[in-house]
Motif scaffolding. Structure first.
Motif, PDB file in Angstrom:
ATOM      1  N   THR A 128       9.143  -0.837   5.832  1.00 35.70           N
ATOM      2  CA  THR A 128      10.586  -0.665   5.726  1.00 35.70           C
ATOM      3  C   THR A 128      10.847   0.642   4.986  1.00 35.70           C
ATOM      4  OG1 THR A 128      10.829  -1.747   3.570  1.00 35.70           O
ATOM      5  CG2 THR A 128      10.848  -3.177   5.527  1.00 35.70           C
ATOM      6  N   ASP A 129      12.095   0.907   4.710  1.00 31.99           N
ATOM      7  CA  ASP A 129      12.426   2.100   3.932  1.00 31.99           C
ATOM      8  C   ASP A 129      12.013   1.957   2.475  1.00 31.99           C
ATOM      9  OD1 ASP A 129      14.376   0.133   3.506  1.00 31.99           O
ATOM     10  OD2 ASP A 129      15.923   1.615   3.053  1.00 31.99           O
ATOM     11  N   GLU A 130      11.612   0.756   2.056  1.00 32.31           N
ATOM     12  CA  GLU A 130      11.244   0.514   0.668  1.00 32.31           C
ATOM     13  C   GLU A 130       9.755   0.336   0.420  1.00 32.31           C
ATOM     14  OE1 GLU A 130      13.557  -2.940  -0.321  1.00 32.31           O
ATOM     15  OE2 GLU A 130      15.240  -1.705  -0.969  1.00 32.31           O
ATOM     16  N   GLU A 131       8.988  -0.084   1.455  1.00 30.30           N
ATOM     17  CA  GLU A 131       7.592  -0.412   1.195  1.00 30.30           C
ATOM     18  C   GLU A 131       6.784  -0.495   2.483  1.00 30.30           C
ATOM     19  OE1 GLU A 131       6.633  -4.638   0.353  1.00 30.30           O
ATOM     20  OE2 GLU A 131       8.813  -4.921   0.460  1.00 30.30           O
ATOM     21  N   VAL A 132       5.475  -0.504   2.288  1.00 33.52           N
ATOM     22  CA  VAL A 132       4.528  -0.839   3.346  1.00 33.52           C
ATOM     23  C   VAL A 132       3.766  -2.058   2.852  1.00 33.52           C
ATOM     24  CG1 VAL A 132       2.563  -0.100   4.738  1.00 33.52           C
ATOM     25  CG2 VAL A 132       4.284   1.582   4.048  1.00 33.52           C
ATOM     26  N   SER A 133       3.961  -3.191   3.537  1.00 37.48           N
ATOM     27  CA  SER A 133       3.287  -4.429   3.169  1.00 37.48           C
ATOM     28  C   SER A 133       2.147  -4.687   4.140  1.00 37.48           C
ATOM     29  CB  SER A 133       4.254  -5.615   3.225  1.00 37.48           C
ATOM     30  OG  SER A 133       5.197  -5.525   2.199  1.00 37.48           O
ATOM     31  N   LEU A 134       1.121  -5.343   3.629  1.00 38.89           N
ATOM     32  CA  LEU A 134      -0.055  -5.632   4.425  1.00 38.89           C
ATOM     33  C   LEU A 134      -0.557  -7.025   4.099  1.00 38.89           C
ATOM     34  CD1 LEU A 134      -2.539  -4.705   6.209  1.00 38.89           C
ATOM     35  CD2 LEU A 134      -3.552  -3.882   4.058  1.00 38.89           C
ATOM     36  N   VAL A 135      -0.892  -7.786   5.134  1.00 37.04           N
ATOM     37  CA  VAL A 135      -1.652  -9.025   4.992  1.00 37.04           C
ATOM     38  C   VAL A 135      -2.962  -8.763   5.706  1.00 37.04           C
ATOM     39  CG1 VAL A 135      -1.813 -11.474   5.559  1.00 37.04           C
ATOM     40  CG2 VAL A 135       0.415 -10.477   4.982  1.00 37.04           C
ATOM     41  N   VAL A 189       0.843  -1.195   0.000  1.00 32.90           N
ATOM     42  CA  VAL A 189       0.000   0.000   0.000  1.00 32.90           C
ATOM     43  C   VAL A 189       0.878   1.244   0.000  1.00 32.90           C
ATOM     44  CG1 VAL A 189      -1.960  -1.126   1.133  1.00 32.90           C
ATOM     45  CG2 VAL A 189      -0.233  -0.021   2.534  1.00 32.90           C
ATOM     46  N   THR A 190       0.277   2.359  -0.421  1.00 28.31           N
ATOM     47  CA  THR A 190       1.044   3.596  -0.477  1.00 28.31           C
ATOM     48  C   THR A 190       1.216   4.228   0.888  1.00 28.31           C
ATOM     49  OG1 THR A 190      -0.983   4.791  -1.015  1.00 28.31           O
ATOM     50  CG2 THR A 190       0.420   4.109  -2.861  1.00 28.31           C
ATOM     51  N   GLU A 191       0.235   4.036   1.761  1.00 27.38           N
ATOM     52  CA  GLU A 191       0.323   4.548   3.129  1.00 27.38           C
ATOM     53  C   GLU A 191      -0.699   3.821   3.991  1.00 27.38           C
ATOM     54  OE1 GLU A 191      -2.478   6.579   4.061  1.00 27.38           O
ATOM     55  OE2 GLU A 191      -3.264   6.331   2.074  1.00 27.38           O
ATOM     56  N   VAL A 192      -0.616   3.995   5.301  1.00 27.35           N
ATOM     57  CA  VAL A 192      -1.392   3.160   6.222  1.00 27.35           C
ATOM     58  C   VAL A 192      -2.761   3.710   6.590  1.00 27.35           C
ATOM     59  CG1 VAL A 192       0.662   2.094   7.200  1.00 27.35           C
ATOM     60  CG2 VAL A 192      -0.269   4.143   8.265  1.00 27.35           C
ATOM     61  N   SER A 193      -3.087   4.927   6.233  1.00 24.83           N
ATOM     62  CA  SER A 193      -4.331   5.537   6.717  1.00 24.83           C
ATOM     63  C   SER A 193      -5.594   4.834   6.221  1.00 24.83           C
ATOM     64  CB  SER A 193      -4.389   7.020   6.354  1.00 24.83           C
ATOM     65  OG  SER A 193      -4.484   7.178   4.956  1.00 24.83           O
ATOM     66  N   SER A 194      -5.519   4.127   5.098  1.00 28.69           N
ATOM     67  CA  SER A 194      -6.718   3.453   4.598  1.00 28.69           C
ATOM     68  C   SER A 194      -6.828   1.995   5.053  1.00 28.69           C
ATOM     69  CB  SER A 194      -6.761   3.518   3.070  1.00 28.69           C
ATOM     70  OG  SER A 194      -5.669   2.799   2.536  1.00 28.69           O
ATOM     71  N   ILE A 195      -5.887   1.550   5.884  1.00 27.17           N
ATOM     72  CA  ILE A 195      -5.948   0.181   6.414  1.00 27.17           C
ATOM     73  C   ILE A 195      -7.003   0.128   7.506  1.00 27.17           C
ATOM     74  CG2 ILE A 195      -4.673  -1.611   7.666  1.00 27.17           C
ATOM     75  CD1 ILE A 195      -2.128  -0.553   6.288  1.00 27.17           C
ATOM     76  N   ASN A 196      -7.839  -0.889   7.463  1.00 24.39           N
ATOM     77  CA  ASN A 196      -8.893  -1.066   8.457  1.00 24.39           C
ATOM     78  C   ASN A 196      -8.281  -1.598   9.750  1.00 24.39           C
ATOM     79  OD1 ASN A 196     -11.097  -1.635  10.029  1.00 24.39           O
ATOM     80  ND2 ASN A 196     -11.966  -3.160   8.653  1.00 24.39           N
ATOM     81  N   LEU A 197      -7.923  -0.694  10.646  1.00 27.54           N
ATOM     82  CA  LEU A 197      -7.296  -1.086  11.899  1.00 27.54           C
ATOM     83  C   LEU A 197      -8.299  -1.652  12.902  1.00 27.54           C
ATOM     84  CD1 LEU A 197      -4.786   1.882  12.328  1.00 27.54           C
ATOM     85  CD2 LEU A 197      -4.414  -0.341  11.246  1.00 27.54           C
ATOM     86  N   GLU A 198      -9.573  -1.636  12.556  1.00 25.36           N
ATOM     87  CA  GLU A 198     -10.608  -2.231  13.404  1.00 25.36           C
ATOM     88  C   GLU A 198     -10.783  -3.728  13.112  1.00 25.36           C
ATOM     89  OE1 GLU A 198     -12.071  -0.506  15.886  1.00 25.36           O
ATOM     90  OE2 GLU A 198     -10.736   1.115  15.273  1.00 25.36           O
ATOM     91  N   SER A 199     -10.210  -4.195  12.025  1.00 17.26           N
ATOM     92  CA  SER A 199     -10.321  -5.606  11.666  1.00 17.26           C
ATOM     93  C   SER A 199      -9.648  -6.469  12.735  1.00 17.26           C
ATOM     94  CB  SER A 199      -9.653  -5.855  10.308  1.00 17.26           C
ATOM     95  OG  SER A 199      -9.719  -7.224   9.976  1.00 17.26           O
ATOM     96  N   ASP A 200     -10.124  -7.692  12.880  1.00 15.25           N
ATOM     97  CA  ASP A 200      -9.530  -8.579  13.883  1.00 15.25           C
ATOM     98  C   ASP A 200      -8.293  -9.311  13.373  1.00 15.25           C
ATOM     99  OD1 ASP A 200     -10.929 -10.182  12.121  1.00 15.25           O
ATOM    100  OD2 ASP A 200     -11.727 -11.520  13.655  1.00 15.25           O
ATOM    101  N   LEU A 201      -7.913  -9.090  12.114  1.00 16.81           N
ATOM    102  CA  LEU A 201      -6.733  -9.764  11.575  1.00 16.81           C
ATOM    103  C   LEU A 201      -6.073  -8.909  10.501  1.00 16.81           C
ATOM    104  CD1 LEU A 201      -4.978 -12.349  11.365  1.00 16.81           C
ATOM    105  CD2 LEU A 201      -6.539 -13.124   9.603  1.00 16.81           C
TER     106      LEU A 201
END
Length: 121
Positions: free
Chosen positions: A33-40, A15-27
């Motif tokens: 890193t300095d190169e990327e933001v990865s999400l599972v 993802v380009t940044e973390v603000s759109s990640i659903n932090l309310e999800s249970d998983l």
């Protein structure tokens, strides 16, 4: 050792940044890193701002809290799966390890591990 299946479909993405990640999800797992933001995350929770994504993952975790002095648990599991030509995506947390496999290999992976003496719940 007991393995617990995760009963949802998962997506691995960048993802380009973390603000759109659903932090309310249970998983979800976030790696930055300095190169990327990865999400599972659960596939239905995948943000719109993904740069790249790979759907179709399923997973299981090693039950219980693993002491840091324990050596080779993830290596043994991944080795068994590699012997059966099943690729993995591993994520570790403070407590335990999670192993993701492509959906088409999920039941076969659990059956292989069950045959090797692991209990799958």
């Amino acid at each position: 050792m007991e393995l617990k299946r995760i009963d949802c479909k998962l997506t691995v993405c960048k993802v380009t940044e973390v603000s759109s990640i659903n932090l309310e999800s249970d998983l979800y797992f976030i790696g930055k890193t300095d190169e990327e933001v990865s999400l599972v995350c659960k596939t239905e929770d995948t943000p719109i701002n993904t740069v790249e994504r790979d759907d179709g993952w399923r997973g299981f975790r090693i039950q219980g809290v693993l002491d840091f002095s324990l050596i080779g648990i993830l290596s043994k599991l991944s080795g068994i799966l590699a012997e059966h030509k099943i690729g993995i995506f591993a994520v570790s947390t403070y407590n335990t390890d999670y192993i993701l496999v492509k959906e088409e290999n999920f039941e076969r992976a659990l059956n292989v591990l069950d045959a090797e003496g692991y209990t799958v719940v």
